[in-house]
Design an enzyme around this catalytic site. Sequence first.
Site, PDB file in Angstrom:
ATOM      1  N   GLY A  61      39.661  41.120  39.610  1.00 15.79           N
ATOM      2  CA  GLY A  61      38.307  41.039  40.135  1.00 15.79           C
ATOM      3  C   GLY A  61      38.307  40.842  41.639  1.00 15.79           C
ATOM      4  CG  ASP A  62      39.102  38.720  45.412  1.00 18.61           C
ATOM      5  OD1 ASP A  62      39.467  39.453  46.350  1.00 18.61           O
ATOM      6  OD2 ASP A  62      38.322  37.771  45.583  1.00 18.61           O
ATOM      7  CG  ASP A  63      41.893  41.112  48.127  1.00 15.46           C
ATOM      8  OD1 ASP A  63      41.085  42.057  48.156  1.00 15.46           O
ATOM      9  OD2 ASP A  63      41.828  40.133  48.902  1.00 15.46           O
TER      10      ASP A  63
ATOM     11  CB  SER B 270      41.337  45.827  43.044  1.00 22.41           C
ATOM     12  OG  SER B 270      40.524  44.920  43.735  1.00 22.41           O
TER      13      SER B 270
END
Length: 458
Positions: free
Chosen positions: A234-236, A267
């Site tokens: 959900g992020d990097d 991502s």
Amino acid sequence: MRFYHTSTCHFLAKLIVVLTWGILCVRAVECIDYEAISCRKHTAFLTDFGGKGGGKTSNTEAFRKAICELSKFGTDGGTQLIVPLGKWLTGPFNLTSNFTLYIHQDAVLLASQDEAEWDLIPPLPSYGIGRDAPGPRWKRHHRWSRSRMVTKFRQGQLKNTRPYLIEIMFSDHVQISNLTLINSPSWNVHPVYSSFVVIKGLTILAPIKSPNTDGINPDSCSNTRIEDCFIVSGDDCIAVKSGWDEYGITFGMPTQHLIIRNLTCISPSSAVIALGSEMSGGIQNVRAENITAISSESGLRMKTGIGRGAYVKDIFVRGMTLQTMKYTFWMTGDYGGHPGDHYDLKALPVIQGINLKDVVAKNVTIAGKLAGIDGDTFNGICMSNVAIELSEHATNLPWNCTNIQGVSSQVSPQPCALLSDKKTDCPFPTDTLPVDKIQFQTCAAASCHRLKDSDISS
Ligand SMILES: *[C@@H]1O[C@H](CO)[C@@H](O)[C@H](O)[C@H]1NC(C)=O
Ligand SMILES: *[C@@H]1O[C@H](CO)[C@@H](O)[C@H](O)[C@H]1NC(C)=O
Ligand SMILES: *[C@@H]1O[C@H](CO)[C@@H](O)[C@H](O)[C@H]1NC(C)=O
Ligand SMILES: *[C@@H]1O[C@H](CO)[C@@H](O)[C@H](O)[C@H]1NC(C)=O
Ligand SMILES: *[C@@H]1O[C@H](CO)[C@@H](O)[C@H](O)[C@H]1NC(C)=O
Ligand SMILES: *[C@@H]1O[C@H](CO)[C@@H](O)[C@H](O)[C@H]1NC(C)=O
Ligand SMILES: *[C@@H]1O[C@H](CO)[C@@H](O)[C@H](O)[C@H]1NC(C)=O
């Protein structure tokens, strides 16, 4: 490696290990062979320390007791602690030196949902305060269902910073390999203030809408090697960091000599590889190659801003294959987020030497948005052999560049004027970093473990 460990132990580990061999080997013997950077002389089982499978009984004390006892063998060849097949519920525990936590391929560690199990530890010195909330943070842990903490985070009800799944601090010669990490409440793997860390063959799965569930975040680390990982986040997927504003500047510990290769990333709302935003100890000499991504927001991302200080320099990327991206490259010089209002307005980051080559990207909305800082140009950006196919939704400005300077060669669509056209092959270092010389050897342990029905059943 060096870890914190307590000095109060209540068992005679040697006695236990000897007894176990005698009693438990009767029932089942299987051989465990695995690849590791260091083999251990002794073997012990979680069940020797009261570990209970089945996924219902907490094993926090069993893990803590085991690791406390086994730390005594650190100067005598070390120990491998085997977590047998089964489901093992636990709260957080610390590791120790000269120690291997070997998790059977059919073993699952389940994170306790009892908040009382999660003790608090101080914020990181290079961050000054917790990232989610100013106070202390929950201790790292091995698996945590996202539900409760993430819901509280979203509702602004968290009093403490969410824990990271695996955090390695002040350690060297660490291996993290062949694990699947699922549903971390925040960052998944966080090596910090460490060196010679080898991360290989991890599968990291986080819901694509979960907040701050970065895959791997090398933070103020030297000589780190990340290879053969598959990350959905959900992020990097990977975020390279080194501390936050004045705290990171004072702590002054860079991330350097980092290798990233054979990474596959999904991502949708963030970057495949991000540099920053916390980079106040500096980031230098990063080498990334053979990077594959689909459905991601950006391929290479720089996040920095006034107040961060330090530098990001000598970054080398070659061999990116990207499909369905919002941005191929995205640099942001005004990334927000500060640990307080007292950051130094004169602390301008130096961005110098970002080399990107051999990139193929398809179905891209924006080729590149490269925004430096007014009066603090991002220098020495080099792009060569970059083929970007824009999607039908692309804007009519594929490149938007401000306050940057660099060169480009064989880049399509034609880059912005600030990346002047110059026949060049952007550099990629040919020397070998010390962490690349670390080799795996085959380690063996006879695994004799009495399987109980309760260990195996759900
Ligand atoms: C990881 O697992 C693969 C496949 O089982 C095995 O070949 C390899 O040796 C393991 N590597 C490490 C570093 O544990
Ligand atoms: C770890 O093992 C090495 C020998 O391989 C030894 O020199 C060192 O003291 C050990 N460290 C600890 C903390 O036990
Ligand atoms: C684990 O290490 C932390 C320091 O990072 C320390 O605060 C904590 O007390 C340790 N916990 C145990 C159970 O040893
Ligand atoms: C690259 O990593 C994947 C795991 O994501 C692995 O299956 C594959 O074997 C690796 N390729 C090489 C060449 O090591
Ligand atoms: C990168 O991929 C290419 C082609 O698949 C392969 O030849 C090369 O060995 C890989 N390099 C690394 C460092 O994995
Ligand atoms: C291209 O990207 C869009 C999103 O921008 C996506 O909806 C579409 O499925 C992608 N097409 C292909 C062929 O990957
Ligand atoms: C280009 O980027 C600058 C700086 O971020 C921004 O102010 C501007 O609106 C952008 N232009 C377009 C057409 O997107």
